[in-house]
Design a protein around this motif. Structure first.
Motif, PDB file in Angstrom:
ATOM      1  N   UNK A 308      30.217  39.428 -34.319  1.00 28.87           N
ATOM      2  CA  UNK A 308      31.269  38.481 -33.791  1.00 28.87           C
ATOM      3  C   UNK A 308      31.757  39.059 -32.120  1.00 28.87           C
ATOM      4  N   UNK A 309      31.317  40.307 -31.816  1.00 28.73           N
ATOM      5  CA  UNK A 309      31.374  40.433 -30.542  1.00 28.73           C
ATOM      6  C   UNK A 309      30.298  39.705 -29.674  1.00 28.73           C
ATOM      7  N   UNK A 310      29.313  39.313 -30.319  1.00 35.01           N
ATOM      8  CA  UNK A 310      28.033  38.669 -29.493  1.00 35.01           C
ATOM      9  C   UNK A 310      28.951  37.415 -29.224  1.00 35.01           C
ATOM     10  N   UNK A 311      29.671  36.680 -29.935  1.00 33.23           N
ATOM     11  CA  UNK A 311      30.379  35.544 -30.005  1.00 33.23           C
ATOM     12  C   UNK A 311      31.720  35.650 -29.187  1.00 33.23           C
ATOM     13  N   UNK A 312      31.805  36.680 -28.553  1.00 33.30           N
ATOM     14  CA  UNK A 312      32.993  37.097 -27.879  1.00 33.30           C
ATOM     15  C   UNK A 312      34.438  36.973 -28.504  1.00 33.30           C
ATOM     16  N   UNK A 313      34.413  37.389 -29.826  1.00 33.62           N
ATOM     17  CA  UNK A 313      35.357  37.459 -30.813  1.00 33.62           C
ATOM     18  C   UNK A 313      35.929  38.997 -30.974  1.00 33.62           C
ATOM     19  N   UNK A 314      36.815  39.318 -30.738  1.00 34.75           N
ATOM     20  CA  UNK A 314      37.402  40.662 -30.672  1.00 34.75           C
ATOM     21  C   UNK A 314      37.817  40.805 -32.128  1.00 34.75           C
ATOM     22  N   UNK A 315      37.161  42.028 -32.830  1.00 32.48           N
ATOM     23  CA  UNK A 315      38.026  42.334 -34.059  1.00 32.48           C
ATOM     24  C   UNK A 315      38.228  43.958 -33.987  1.00 32.48           C
ATOM     25  N   UNK A 316      38.403  44.388 -35.234  1.00 30.92           N
ATOM     26  CA  UNK A 316      39.112  45.993 -35.206  1.00 30.92           C
ATOM     27  C   UNK A 316      38.691  46.309 -36.385  1.00 30.92           C
ATOM     28  N   UNK A 317      37.746  47.432 -36.652  1.00 27.12           N
ATOM     29  CA  UNK A 317      37.792  47.876 -37.927  1.00 27.12           C
ATOM     30  C   UNK A 317      39.143  48.524 -38.445  1.00 27.12           C
ATOM     31  N   UNK A 318      39.480  48.388 -39.844  1.00 28.07           N
ATOM     32  CA  UNK A 318      40.597  49.206 -40.237  1.00 28.07           C
ATOM     33  C   UNK A 318      40.451  50.577 -39.724  1.00 28.07           C
ATOM     34  N   UNK A 319      41.716  51.115 -39.605  1.00 25.05           N
ATOM     35  CA  UNK A 319      41.998  52.540 -39.110  1.00 25.05           C
ATOM     36  C   UNK A 319      40.887  53.514 -39.875  1.00 25.05           C
ATOM     37  N   UNK A 363      36.913  31.140 -34.473  1.00 22.18           N
ATOM     38  CA  UNK A 363      36.596  32.502 -35.107  1.00 22.18           C
ATOM     39  C   UNK A 363      36.118  32.252 -36.691  1.00 22.18           C
ATOM     40  N   UNK A 364      36.604  31.090 -37.184  1.00 22.83           N
ATOM     41  CA  UNK A 364      36.341  30.813 -38.682  1.00 22.83           C
ATOM     42  C   UNK A 364      34.902  30.461 -38.630  1.00 22.83           C
ATOM     43  N   UNK A 365      34.363  29.752 -37.510  1.00 25.05           N
ATOM     44  CA  UNK A 365      33.024  29.145 -37.611  1.00 25.05           C
ATOM     45  C   UNK A 365      32.032  30.436 -37.364  1.00 25.05           C
ATOM     46  N   UNK A 366      32.343  31.506 -36.513  1.00 25.57           N
ATOM     47  CA  UNK A 366      31.770  32.589 -36.246  1.00 25.57           C
ATOM     48  C   UNK A 366      31.466  33.508 -37.404  1.00 25.57           C
ATOM     49  N   UNK A 367      32.601  33.737 -38.242  1.00 30.71           N
ATOM     50  CA  UNK A 367      32.668  34.377 -39.498  1.00 30.71           C
ATOM     51  C   UNK A 367      31.560  33.829 -40.488  1.00 30.71           C
ATOM     52  N   UNK A 368      31.758  32.392 -40.612  1.00 28.20           N
ATOM     53  CA  UNK A 368      31.186  31.666 -41.416  1.00 28.20           C
ATOM     54  C   UNK A 368      29.514  31.637 -41.112  1.00 28.20           C
ATOM     55  N   UNK A 369      29.374  31.686 -39.769  1.00 31.41           N
ATOM     56  CA  UNK A 369      27.919  31.581 -39.334  1.00 31.41           C
ATOM     57  C   UNK A 369      27.118  32.890 -39.862  1.00 31.41           C
TER      58      UNK A 369
END
Length: 379
Positions: A308-319, A363-369
């Motif tokens: 997702x970072x490669x798709x420039x979508x920022x996420x965060x792991x759970x603490x 975001x949805x498309x990136x996760x699905x892909x």
């Protein structure tokens, strides 16, 4: 040339209206200090709390809650293992030691069974129990309160992430004896930093106000009657809070709508499960949190983050659980197995209320892909 920054999708950016400077421009500077008590009153009314004290941060509010209870060096305080470091840092800041307790699988908050075990096994009686509404999801407060009552211990709410959430119709931020909320940049509403302490207890509210004022009485003769500090929110933050607070319901509605979009599109994907909302709970869905089962999905949580970072979508792991972090090595921990599983699999998706429809769909498309590339073949 493409502006890549403009294409990135942030996790939870501040959502401003663009009119925040109007209050500054139309109010004489000598009246700005009046915004602090005005914001405190508005916040107390919004969540149905008798008292509110605006602070420099949510962490400061939590530290102030502990100091109001007289907690200090040599004491221990129960703390969730799965939470942001600020929860335990506030305990350490007053000189106490955190005792970590793991998570239940529903709310991801304190596990009542693990809490009972901790209270039975700890040689030293803890002074308080800090409960966190993780990612805006109300913890199992009724079960936790019943245990706390049996042991005669106060529940302190770290509601930094749950302003706008509720449990059985009661606002988060009022479920504990003392409650800390946050208005940090990434929260549902923001004062660009800042927090507040909320309580219905007059004596605790009065003590907290003195401690927050350098230990100095708030009325003549203004004597310094105990050790204190400067915890108070400044007027500019309070002014921003007065503009943001009326937007709370709309901001929560927007974040819940984003969660529903994600759930509708991804909720049936094998191995991907969303943080549950138990009966009677209403989460502000500050961050939409999911678990990625690497066996069923064929991809680890960390690998998905990289995709997702490669798709420039920022996420965060759970603490990362606090008992696994160097700063808290040696602290006692109870019920860590489910905590570790959630932490290893958990991921937060972009959830800011200013996200556009196009960004959500991306975001949805990136996760699905990413998931489709690793989909395990039918057996």
């Amino acid at each position: 040339m493409v502006d890549t920054a403009a294409l990135s999708i942030p996790l939870s950016a501040p959502h401003l209206t663009g009119t925040e400077s109007n209050r500054l421009q139309t109010t004489p500077a000598d009246l700005w200090p009046e915004w602090v008590p005005a914001f405190e009153q508005a916040l107390a009314q919004r969540v149905s709390s008798r008292f509110a004290l605006a602070t420099q941060s949510g962490t400061a509010a939590l530290e102030l809650a502990l100091r109001a209870l007289g907690i200090g060096p040599g004491d221990t305080v129960i703390c969730p293992a799965l939470t942001f470091a600020a929860t335990a840092n506030a305990i350490r800041s007053v000189g106490a030691t955190p005792v970590f307790v793991g998570s239940e699988s529903i709310s991801w908050g304190l596990d009542p069974d693990a809490l009972e075990t901790a209270l039975q096994r700890e040689q030293q009686r803890p002074r308080a129990i800090v409960v966190v509404d993780l990612y805006g999801m109300p913890a199992n407060w009724p079960a936790l309160q019943a245990i706390a009552d049996r042991y005669g211990l106060p529940l302190v709410a770290d509601a930094a992430e749950s302003l706008g959430s509720a449990l059985h119709g009661q606002a988060c931020g009022t479920l504990g004896l003392l409650n800390a909320v946050s208005f940090n940049l990434n929260k549902v509403i923001t004062t660009y930093g800042g927090g507040a302490l909320l309580t219905n207890a007059p004596q605790l509210a009065a003590k907290a106000r003195v401690v927050a004022n350098q230990g100095r009485q708030t009325e003549p003769p203004f004597s310094v009657i105990e050790s204190g500090g400067n915890y108070r929110m400044g007027p500019l933050s309070a002014g921003l809070g007065l503009d943001q607070l009326p937007l709370l319901s709309a901001r929560v509605q927007a974040r819940r709508a984003i969660f529903e979009r994600y759930f509708a599109a991804l909720g049936q994907w094998p191995g991907l499960t969303f943080q549950p909302e138990r009966l009677g709970a209403f989460s502000n869905r500050w961050l939409t949190a999911v678990r990625i089962d690497p066996v069923q999905t064929g991809i680890t949580r960390d690998a998905l983050i990289d995709r997702l970072r490669c798709e420039m979508v920022e996420t965060r792991p759970v603490f990362m659980p606090l008992h696994r972090q160097p700063a808290f090595a040696g602290c006692n921990v109870y019920g860590s197995s489910e905590t570790n599983r959630i932490a290893n699999e958990g991921l937060c998706l972009p959830s800011g209320s200013a996200l556009t429809d196009a960004q959500i769909e991306r975001v949805i498309a990136s996760v699905r892909c990413a998931l489709a590339k690793n989909k395990r073949p039918e057996s």
